[in-house]
Design a protein around this motif. Sequence first.
Motif, PDB file in Angstrom:
ATOM      1  N   ILE A  43       0.832  -1.208   0.000  1.00 14.85           N
ATOM      2  CA  ILE A  43       0.000   0.000   0.000  1.00 14.85           C
ATOM      3  C   ILE A  43       0.867   1.258   0.000  1.00 14.85           C
ATOM      4  N   ARG A  44       1.959   1.239   0.746  1.00 20.16           N
ATOM      5  CA  ARG A  44       2.845   2.413   0.780  1.00 20.16           C
ATOM      6  C   ARG A  44       3.416   2.727  -0.595  1.00 20.16           C
ATOM      7  N   SER A  45       3.667   1.697  -1.373  1.00 17.72           N
ATOM      8  CA  SER A  45       4.235   1.918  -2.709  1.00 17.72           C
ATOM      9  C   SER A  45       3.251   2.634  -3.633  1.00 17.72           C
ATOM     10  N   MET A  46       1.961   2.629  -3.286  1.00 19.29           N
ATOM     11  CA  MET A  46       0.939   3.275  -4.114  1.00 19.29           C
ATOM     12  C   MET A  46       0.364   4.525  -3.455  1.00 19.29           C
ATOM     13  N   GLU A  47       0.927   4.955  -2.359  1.00 14.48           N
ATOM     14  CA  GLU A  47       0.296   6.003  -1.555  1.00 14.48           C
ATOM     15  C   GLU A  47       0.007   7.270  -2.352  1.00 14.48           C
ATOM     16  N   GLU A  48       0.965   7.733  -3.120  1.00 12.37           N
ATOM     17  CA  GLU A  48       0.762   8.977  -3.867  1.00 12.37           C
ATOM     18  C   GLU A  48      -0.396   8.844  -4.847  1.00 12.37           C
ATOM     19  N   PHE A  49      -0.450   7.724  -5.553  1.00  7.71           N
ATOM     20  CA  PHE A  49      -1.551   7.498  -6.490  1.00  7.71           C
ATOM     21  C   PHE A  49      -2.887   7.406  -5.755  1.00  7.71           C
ATOM     22  N   LEU A  50      -2.912   6.697  -4.643  1.00  6.51           N
ATOM     23  CA  LEU A  50      -4.158   6.507  -3.902  1.00  6.51           C
ATOM     24  C   LEU A  50      -4.700   7.832  -3.378  1.00  6.51           C
ATOM     25  N   ARG A  51      -3.826   8.702  -2.933  1.00 10.14           N
ATOM     26  CA  ARG A  51      -4.277  10.019  -2.473  1.00 10.14           C
ATOM     27  C   ARG A  51      -4.912  10.808  -3.618  1.00 10.14           C
ATOM     28  N   SER A  52      -4.357  10.668  -4.810  1.00  9.67           N
ATOM     29  CA  SER A  52      -4.869  11.423  -5.956  1.00  9.67           C
ATOM     30  C   SER A  52      -6.218  10.909  -6.441  1.00  9.67           C
ATOM     31  N   CYS A  53      -6.646   9.748  -5.963  1.00  8.07           N
ATOM     32  CA  CYS A  53      -7.952   9.213  -6.366  1.00  8.07           C
ATOM     33  C   CYS A  53      -9.104   9.966  -5.717  1.00  8.07           C
ATOM     34  N   TYR A  54      -8.814  10.725  -4.687  1.00  6.16           N
ATOM     35  CA  TYR A  54      -9.859  11.456  -3.959  1.00  6.16           C
ATOM     36  C   TYR A  54      -9.869  12.918  -4.389  1.00  6.16           C
ATOM     37  N   ASN A  55     -11.058  13.414  -4.666  1.00  8.15           N
ATOM     38  CA  ASN A  55     -11.197  14.800  -5.099  1.00  8.15           C
ATOM     39  C   ASN A  55     -10.755  15.763  -4.005  1.00  8.15           C
ATOM     40  N   GLU A  56     -11.134  15.459  -2.766  1.00 10.59           N
ATOM     41  CA  GLU A  56     -10.635  16.211  -1.614  1.00 10.59           C
ATOM     42  C   GLU A  56      -9.445  15.446  -1.054  1.00 10.59           C
ATOM     43  N   LYS A  57      -8.264  15.992  -1.238  1.00 10.14           N
ATOM     44  CA  LYS A  57      -7.055  15.282  -0.844  1.00 10.14           C
ATOM     45  C   LYS A  57      -7.062  15.008   0.661  1.00 10.14           C
ATOM     46  N   PRO A  58      -6.860  13.755   1.059  1.00 11.46           N
ATOM     47  CA  PRO A  58      -6.915  13.375   2.485  1.00 11.46           C
ATOM     48  C   PRO A  58      -5.891  14.133   3.320  1.00 11.46           C
ATOM     49  N   ASP A  59      -6.364  14.746   4.389  1.00  9.17           N
ATOM     50  CA  ASP A  59      -5.488  15.485   5.301  1.00  9.17           C
ATOM     51  C   ASP A  59      -5.028  14.541   6.416  1.00  9.17           C
ATOM     52  N   LEU A  60      -4.286  13.524   6.018  1.00  8.14           N
ATOM     53  CA  LEU A  60      -3.809  12.510   6.956  1.00  8.14           C
ATOM     54  C   LEU A  60      -2.311  12.314   6.764  1.00  8.14           C
ATOM     55  N   LYS A  61      -1.618  12.063   7.842  1.00  7.17           N
ATOM     56  CA  LYS A  61      -0.202  11.743   7.749  1.00  7.17           C
ATOM     57  C   LYS A  61      -0.032  10.386   7.078  1.00  7.17           C
TER      58      LYS A  61
END
Length: 463
Positions: A136-154
């Motif tokens: 999952i960490r290897s895809m983190e940047e892509f996964l964040r971009s899947c959401y219109n409102e970028k997740p405000d999570l560490k």
Amino acid sequence: MTNSAGESHANSVGSKIQVRGGGERSEGETCHAGNQTLGGNEENEDERFASQIKRELSEKLPELNPTCIFRVPQKLVRDNENVFVPQMVSIGPYHHGGKKLQGMEQVKHWYLQGLLDCKPTPDTSLVSLVELVKAIRSMEEFLRSCYNEKPDLKSYDFVKMMVVDGCFIIRFLRMDNRFEEPGIDDPVFRVPRVYSAVKKDLLLLENQLPWKVVLCLFNRTAKPGDPSLQKFNINLFWAPASFITSRTTATREIRHYLDQVRDLLVGSLTTDTYQYWTPIPPVTHLEEIGVRFQLAPPERARLDITFDAIDGVMQIPQMIIEVNTESVLRNLIAYEQGAVRHHESHLLSYAMLFNHLIKSTKDLERLVQKNIIYTELSKEDTVRLFNRLCNDTERISFSYPVLAGQVNGYYEERWLRRWLARIKNNYLYNPSSVWSVSNAVIIVLILTATQTVYSVLAYYKQP
């Protein structure tokens, strides 16, 4: 004379400029040369700009925006917020940490622990939490971009959420499909109210995980004999699997679970042109002019509705209405309204078609009698459901323009039947109208008889 000669000499000197080589150039020629120099600089600047743009065009074009999970527009939410907001479990960042959803966080951890504790078989190895986190960490940047409102999570909180929520979905699917037996004290499957609420929440647009997350975790935790993830998803839907036609999805990438459900429902239905919707008459009006409604074969895709303009037969696949149906349909419609690639509003068109067919409980009763609709709600609630599905939506394109044209043409051609049906409904089946007509007929007969008597008397009184 001397001053005049001096002025003349000064003017002569001012009007000429000595140049190398003994030649002389006039002032006008000098200005023209300056303009040429300035123009040359501008041309060089234009070429430099064009060259820069060309270099940028030659670079690799950016990939399409992967955003596919977004907030439901406020104008759709205001009609009924409960159909868009999770009531039992949060999936993904939009409702993560909600107070009323905290009770399920412990259940999620329990489900993840159960997945990690599964004993290995000769064909599998022990599931490693480190392996899941690494994937999952290897895809983190892509996964964040899947959401219109970028997740405000560490990073830690985001990765943990993806792993925990994804594994919860996988174990829920396994138990829901009987590939794993729920424990006797399972807080989801042993409590019908919780089970129903979780199924609804997994189909909310704001409660989705990117498909790559679930697929990645599923592939690393699958057991021998498990079907594909798509097969699990079919059984999760609110209708029996026999009502959803399998569709090859190899040509397109699935975005998330709701996207997969939409794809299976739509089947091969396509819209080649953008056309405005033309309303069609309700069921009872169509039956009056000879239209017959039939249940379509079970293998047909849910949205594949047809009309035979020669025989006047409309075939409709069965539709099952239960407590969560409105939520599922409205989230599918909301997804179509916001997804860039879904310019074809198939689910909205489907809802609008039923909105026109069912205007009263009589219309609904006719389709229920034909087994086209099975509803667990009251007749009144079912009619209201169809009449509000399309509230505040944007009409992008419509999937049934040919069907609507054929139905309306069939309806207009049978004007005599419509006229007779209107008389039958307004007079023969209406006691008050029958009484009025009867009175009118009696009065006309009396007046006619009176006129006849007076005519006869007048004849005999003639001299």
